[in-house]
Design an enzyme around this catalytic site. Structure first.
Site, mmCIF file in Angstrom:
data_model
loop_
_atom_site.group_PDB
_atom_site.id
_atom_site.type_symbol
_atom_site.label_atom_id
_atom_site.label_comp_id
_atom_site.label_asym_id
_atom_site.label_seq_id
_atom_site.Cartn_x
_atom_site.Cartn_y
_atom_site.Cartn_z
ATOM 1 N N ARG A 138 0.940 -1.191 0.035
ATOM 2 C CA ARG A 138 -0.056 0.125 0.010
ATOM 3 C C ARG A 138 0.708 1.312 -0.148
ATOM 4 O O ARG A 138 0.717 2.190 -0.574
ATOM 5 C CB ARG A 138 -0.951 0.013 1.186
ATOM 6 C CG ARG A 138 -2.144 -0.765 0.931
ATOM 7 C CD ARG A 138 -2.893 -0.876 2.288
ATOM 8 N NE ARG A 138 -2.415 -1.314 3.341
ATOM 9 C CZ ARG A 138 -2.737 -1.042 4.822
ATOM 10 N NH1 ARG A 138 -3.666 -0.486 4.929
ATOM 11 N NH2 ARG A 138 -1.926 -1.360 5.751
ATOM 12 N N ASN A 159 -6.384 -2.168 1.698
ATOM 13 C CA ASN A 159 -6.560 -3.888 1.878
ATOM 14 C C ASN A 159 -7.825 -4.168 1.782
ATOM 15 O O ASN A 159 -8.980 -3.430 2.474
ATOM 16 C CB ASN A 159 -5.790 -4.050 3.218
ATOM 17 C CG ASN A 159 -4.367 -4.157 2.968
ATOM 18 O OD1 ASN A 159 -3.624 -4.087 1.968
ATOM 19 N ND2 ASN A 159 -3.551 -4.111 4.154
#
Length: 90
Positions: free
Chosen positions: A18, A36
């Site tokens: 990320r 996520n």
């Protein structure tokens, strides 16, 4: 100006993916988010000039040295006009 939703499958959680996606989007001046998902994939919505989105995707697909992308889903969606790119934690 375009906006795409990407869903990255593979080794993309628990490996700094990320943050890696965030740094690539930020460097290119793109807006949107990355987060996520409960199924182990990562979703990103990316908005900006199409050529910059292609550069972003090329960089992300190369990975950060730890992540591995086995599959990617891509969908063009409506422009939202976000001002910046962020990491979502929910």
């Amino acid at each position: 100006m375009k906006r795409y939703r990407f869903r990255f499958c593979g080794r993309v959680q628990g490996v700094g993916f990320r943050y890696f996606v965030y740094t690539k989007a930020y460097a290119l001046g793109l807006s949107g988010y990355v987060k996520n998902l409960d199924d182990g994939t990562v979703e990103a919505e990316v908005e900006g000039e199409e050529d910059k989105i292609h550069k972003f995707l090329d960089a992300v697909l190369k990975g950060n040295g730890i992540s591995r992308i086995d599959d990617i889903e891509r969908e063009e969606i409506e422009i939202k006009g976000d001002k910046k790119f962020k990491i979502l934690y929910y």
